[in-house]
Design a protein around this motif. Structure first.
Motif, PDB file in Angstrom:
ATOM      1  N   ILE A 241      32.952   2.980 -48.820  1.00  0.00           N
ATOM      2  CA  ILE A 241      34.151   3.492 -49.498  1.00  0.00           C
ATOM      3  C   ILE A 241      33.746   4.364 -50.687  1.00  0.00           C
ATOM      4  O   ILE A 241      34.366   5.398 -50.960  1.00  0.00           O
ATOM      5  CB  ILE A 241      35.056   2.331 -49.954  1.00  0.00           C
ATOM      6  CG1 ILE A 241      35.526   1.527 -48.748  1.00  0.00           C
ATOM      7  CG2 ILE A 241      36.262   2.856 -50.737  1.00  0.00           C
ATOM      8  CD1 ILE A 241      36.285   0.262 -49.101  1.00  0.00           C
ATOM      9  N   GLY A 242      32.698   3.941 -51.399  1.00  0.00           N
ATOM     10  CA  GLY A 242      32.233   4.713 -52.549  1.00  0.00           C
ATOM     11  C   GLY A 242      31.755   6.101 -52.169  1.00  0.00           C
ATOM     12  O   GLY A 242      32.062   7.083 -52.848  1.00  0.00           O
ATOM     13  N   LEU A 243      30.996   6.210 -51.076  1.00  0.00           N
ATOM     14  CA  LEU A 243      30.530   7.521 -50.625  1.00  0.00           C
ATOM     15  C   LEU A 243      31.694   8.401 -50.182  1.00  0.00           C
ATOM     16  O   LEU A 243      31.717   9.605 -50.453  1.00  0.00           O
ATOM     17  CB  LEU A 243      29.536   7.354 -49.475  1.00  0.00           C
ATOM     18  CG  LEU A 243      28.146   6.834 -49.846  1.00  0.00           C
ATOM     19  CD1 LEU A 243      27.305   6.612 -48.595  1.00  0.00           C
ATOM     20  CD2 LEU A 243      27.436   7.803 -50.785  1.00  0.00           C
ATOM     21  N   PHE A 244      32.659   7.797 -49.513  1.00  0.00           N
ATOM     22  CA  PHE A 244      33.838   8.550 -49.070  1.00  0.00           C
ATOM     23  C   PHE A 244      34.615   9.104 -50.265  1.00  0.00           C
ATOM     24  O   PHE A 244      34.965  10.288 -50.313  1.00  0.00           O
ATOM     25  CB  PHE A 244      34.741   7.653 -48.220  1.00  0.00           C
ATOM     26  CG  PHE A 244      36.011   8.321 -47.774  1.00  0.00           C
ATOM     27  CD1 PHE A 244      36.013   9.184 -46.692  1.00  0.00           C
ATOM     28  CD2 PHE A 244      37.203   8.096 -48.454  1.00  0.00           C
ATOM     29  CE1 PHE A 244      37.185   9.816 -46.284  1.00  0.00           C
ATOM     30  CE2 PHE A 244      38.378   8.717 -48.058  1.00  0.00           C
ATOM     31  CZ  PHE A 244      38.364   9.584 -46.964  1.00  0.00           C
ATOM     32  N   ALA A 246      33.496   9.498 -53.342  1.00  0.00           N
ATOM     33  CA  ALA A 246      32.650  10.434 -54.087  1.00  0.00           C
ATOM     34  C   ALA A 246      32.709  11.823 -53.471  1.00  0.00           C
ATOM     35  O   ALA A 246      32.748  12.836 -54.188  1.00  0.00           O
ATOM     36  CB  ALA A 246      31.217   9.925 -54.118  1.00  0.00           C
ATOM     37  N   LEU A 247      32.717  11.882 -52.148  1.00  0.00           N
ATOM     38  CA  LEU A 247      32.770  13.166 -51.465  1.00  0.00           C
ATOM     39  C   LEU A 247      34.132  13.822 -51.627  1.00  0.00           C
ATOM     40  O   LEU A 247      34.232  15.011 -51.929  1.00  0.00           O
ATOM     41  CB  LEU A 247      32.451  12.977 -49.981  1.00  0.00           C
ATOM     42  CG  LEU A 247      32.439  14.246 -49.127  1.00  0.00           C
ATOM     43  CD1 LEU A 247      31.311  15.170 -49.564  1.00  0.00           C
ATOM     44  CD2 LEU A 247      32.303  13.904 -47.654  1.00  0.00           C
ATOM     45  N   GLN A 248      35.196  13.040 -51.477  1.00  0.00           N
ATOM     46  CA  GLN A 248      36.544  13.587 -51.549  1.00  0.00           C
ATOM     47  C   GLN A 248      36.932  14.007 -52.966  1.00  0.00           C
ATOM     48  O   GLN A 248      37.626  15.010 -53.157  1.00  0.00           O
ATOM     49  CB  GLN A 248      37.556  12.548 -51.027  1.00  0.00           C
ATOM     50  CG  GLN A 248      37.444  12.257 -49.548  1.00  0.00           C
ATOM     51  CD  GLN A 248      37.733  13.471 -48.686  1.00  0.00           C
ATOM     52  OE1 GLN A 248      38.710  14.178 -48.895  1.00  0.00           O
ATOM     53  NE2 GLN A 248      36.869  13.732 -47.712  1.00  0.00           N
ATOM     54  N   LEU A 249      36.496  13.254 -53.965  1.00  0.00           N
ATOM     55  CA  LEU A 249      36.901  13.501 -55.352  1.00  0.00           C
ATOM     56  C   LEU A 249      35.813  14.181 -56.179  1.00  0.00           C
ATOM     57  O   LEU A 249      35.987  14.353 -57.391  1.00  0.00           O
ATOM     58  CB  LEU A 249      37.299  12.174 -56.018  1.00  0.00           C
ATOM     59  CG  LEU A 249      38.401  11.372 -55.301  1.00  0.00           C
ATOM     60  CD1 LEU A 249      38.626  10.052 -56.011  1.00  0.00           C
ATOM     61  CD2 LEU A 249      39.698  12.186 -55.250  1.00  0.00           C
ATOM     62  N   ASP A 250      34.693  14.519 -55.543  1.00  0.00           N
ATOM     63  CA  ASP A 250      33.565  15.175 -56.214  1.00  0.00           C
ATOM     64  C   ASP A 250      33.067  14.332 -57.390  1.00  0.00           C
ATOM     65  O   ASP A 250      32.955  14.794 -58.527  1.00  0.00           O
ATOM     66  CB  ASP A 250      33.979  16.564 -56.701  1.00  0.00           C
ATOM     67  CG  ASP A 250      32.771  17.413 -57.110  1.00  0.00           C
ATOM     68  OD1 ASP A 250      31.659  17.119 -56.618  1.00  0.00           O
ATOM     69  OD2 ASP A 250      32.937  18.332 -57.930  1.00  0.00           O
ATOM     70  N   THR A 256      30.512   5.622 -58.495  1.00  0.00           N
ATOM     71  CA  THR A 256      31.660   5.220 -57.676  1.00  0.00           C
ATOM     72  C   THR A 256      31.379   3.912 -56.948  1.00  0.00           C
ATOM     73  O   THR A 256      32.232   3.016 -56.899  1.00  0.00           O
ATOM     74  CB  THR A 256      31.992   6.321 -56.653  1.00  0.00           C
ATOM     75  OG1 THR A 256      32.091   7.581 -57.320  1.00  0.00           O
ATOM     76  CG2 THR A 256      33.305   6.027 -55.953  1.00  0.00           C
ATOM     77  N   ILE A 257      30.187   3.780 -56.389  1.00  0.00           N
ATOM     78  CA  ILE A 257      29.801   2.558 -55.687  1.00  0.00           C
ATOM     79  C   ILE A 257      29.787   1.358 -56.633  1.00  0.00           C
ATOM     80  O   ILE A 257      30.288   0.279 -56.314  1.00  0.00           O
ATOM     81  CB  ILE A 257      28.419   2.739 -55.020  1.00  0.00           C
ATOM     82  CG1 ILE A 257      28.524   3.737 -53.865  1.00  0.00           C
ATOM     83  CG2 ILE A 257      27.866   1.399 -54.517  1.00  0.00           C
ATOM     84  CD1 ILE A 257      27.179   4.195 -53.324  1.00  0.00           C
ATOM     85  N   VAL A 258      29.246   1.555 -57.837  1.00  0.00           N
ATOM     86  CA  VAL A 258      29.158   0.459 -58.806  1.00  0.00           C
ATOM     87  C   VAL A 258      30.544   0.035 -59.274  1.00  0.00           C
ATOM     88  O   VAL A 258      30.834  -1.158 -59.391  1.00  0.00           O
ATOM     89  CB  VAL A 258      28.276   0.859 -60.006  1.00  0.00           C
ATOM     90  CG1 VAL A 258      28.362  -0.178 -61.114  1.00  0.00           C
ATOM     91  CG2 VAL A 258      26.833   1.025 -59.565  1.00  0.00           C
ATOM     92  N   VAL A 259      31.427   1.000 -59.543  1.00  0.00           N
ATOM     93  CA  VAL A 259      32.788   0.662 -59.981  1.00  0.00           C
ATOM     94  C   VAL A 259      33.513  -0.131 -58.889  1.00  0.00           C
ATOM     95  O   VAL A 259      34.217  -1.116 -59.179  1.00  0.00           O
ATOM     96  CB  VAL A 259      33.573   1.937 -60.335  1.00  0.00           C
ATOM     97  CG1 VAL A 259      35.064   1.635 -60.517  1.00  0.00           C
ATOM     98  CG2 VAL A 259      33.022   2.555 -61.616  1.00  0.00           C
ATOM     99  N   LEU A 260      33.354   0.259 -57.641  1.00  0.00           N
ATOM    100  CA  LEU A 260      33.959  -0.495 -56.539  1.00  0.00           C
ATOM    101  C   LEU A 260      33.386  -1.903 -56.464  1.00  0.00           C
ATOM    102  O   LEU A 260      34.118  -2.868 -56.205  1.00  0.00           O
ATOM    103  CB  LEU A 260      33.729   0.242 -55.219  1.00  0.00           C
ATOM    104  CG  LEU A 260      34.624   1.454 -54.963  1.00  0.00           C
ATOM    105  CD1 LEU A 260      34.147   2.227 -53.750  1.00  0.00           C
ATOM    106  CD2 LEU A 260      36.075   1.017 -54.772  1.00  0.00           C
TER     107      LEU A 260
END
Length: 280
Positions: A241-244, A246-250, A256-260
């Motif tokens: 989910i974090g990679l997705f 990160a890609l969509q929201l730049d 992003t992964i750590v916050v999730l």
């Protein structure tokens, strides 16, 4: 998003690498947390940073080393740091936890020196610090795949010994477990995972992927194997989910992964309290 995945190789590299890291990092993290060695990942990540900085410096100063993948130097430094930790643990037998801050401090110091010699931060170093989807190459993917196979083999063949060593080292030694050798194998494996994970999560955040999913899992798991299952599940969810996102929201993938992972941890704490409240 699906069409982009099949069109761009770097997306394939990032997501396949992320899936593998989401499996092996929390898997090892369970043993790290149970052994109360959570800070060891931080120490080795800073040593890895020193290796990356050294590689970037050499690439600038030595022409024949241009194009050298920094992950190799980072991996070498991380493995070297892991052996130094074990050596210091034997030197300070009654204060073994001192080994971790000593190596962590040394890693930071050496890393800062190499960074300054390399004329400060650049785009390459920034991507190693915090992760970058576009920076993951096919070579990085193959390295992560090789490390993943090694980790799974270690866990499969040494699960019983690692389990005993994690919960009761004296009993493990009395049972014939070669504790010193097993310590080296385990910390060597941790070092490889940290070095392999830096492209996706980033050097400064990789320890979070080893500890946060485990912290969430132990709030709801009813046994050790269940804790492993939930740790891997939460780790994979955070990475994919974090990679997705990160890609969509730049966004930076590591952050992003750590916050999730933090949100999953908060949800697990809330859930465990909610389940206990009727009984109270």
């Amino acid at each position: 998003m699906i069409s982009q995945f099949f069109e761009y190789e770097f997306l394939q590299n990032a997501f396949f690498s992320g899936i593998l890291i989401g499996l092996i990092a929390p898997l090892l993290g369970v043993f790290i947390v149970v052994r109360r060695l959570s800070l060891i990942a931080d120490a080795l990540s800073h040593v890895t940073l020193a290796g990356i900085a050294a590689s970037l410096l050499l690439e600038k100063k030595v022409a024949m080393l241009t194009g050298l993948n920094p992950i190799y130097m980072g991996m070498a430094f991380s493995v070297g740091g892991s052996f130094f930790i074990e050596k210091l643990r034997s030197v300070y037998k009654h204060y073994q936890e001192l080994a971790i801050p000593i190596i962590l401090s040394g890693g930071i110091g050496i890393g800062v020196i190499f960074i300054s010699l390399a004329d400060g931060f650049n785009t390459d170093l920034f991507s190693y610090l915090f992760g970058s989807v576009s920076a993951v190459t096919r070579t990085d993917l193959w390295i992560v795949a090789g490390v993943s196979v090694f980790v799974l083999l270690v866990i499969y063949f040494l699960f019983k010994e690692l389990f005993l060593l994690s919960f009761d080292e004296e009993h493990a030694q009395a049972s014939g477990v070669k504790a010193k050798w097993l310590h080296f194998v385990f910390i060597f494996t941790v070092a490889l995972v940290i070095a392999a994970s830096m492209r996706i999560v980033g050097i400064l955040l990789v320890s979070s992927l080893m500890t946060l999913p485990v912290a969430a899992s132990i709030r709801i798991a009813k046994g050790f194997k269940q804790a492993i299952f939930f740790s891997v599940l939460f780790g994979e969810a955070s990475v994919i989910i974090g990679l997705f996102l990160a890609l969509q929201l730049d966004l930076a993938p590591g952050g992003t992964i750590v916050v999730l992972s933090v949100l999953i941890l908060a949800a697990s704490i809330f859930w465990s309290k909610f389940k206990r409240s009727p009984a109270q």
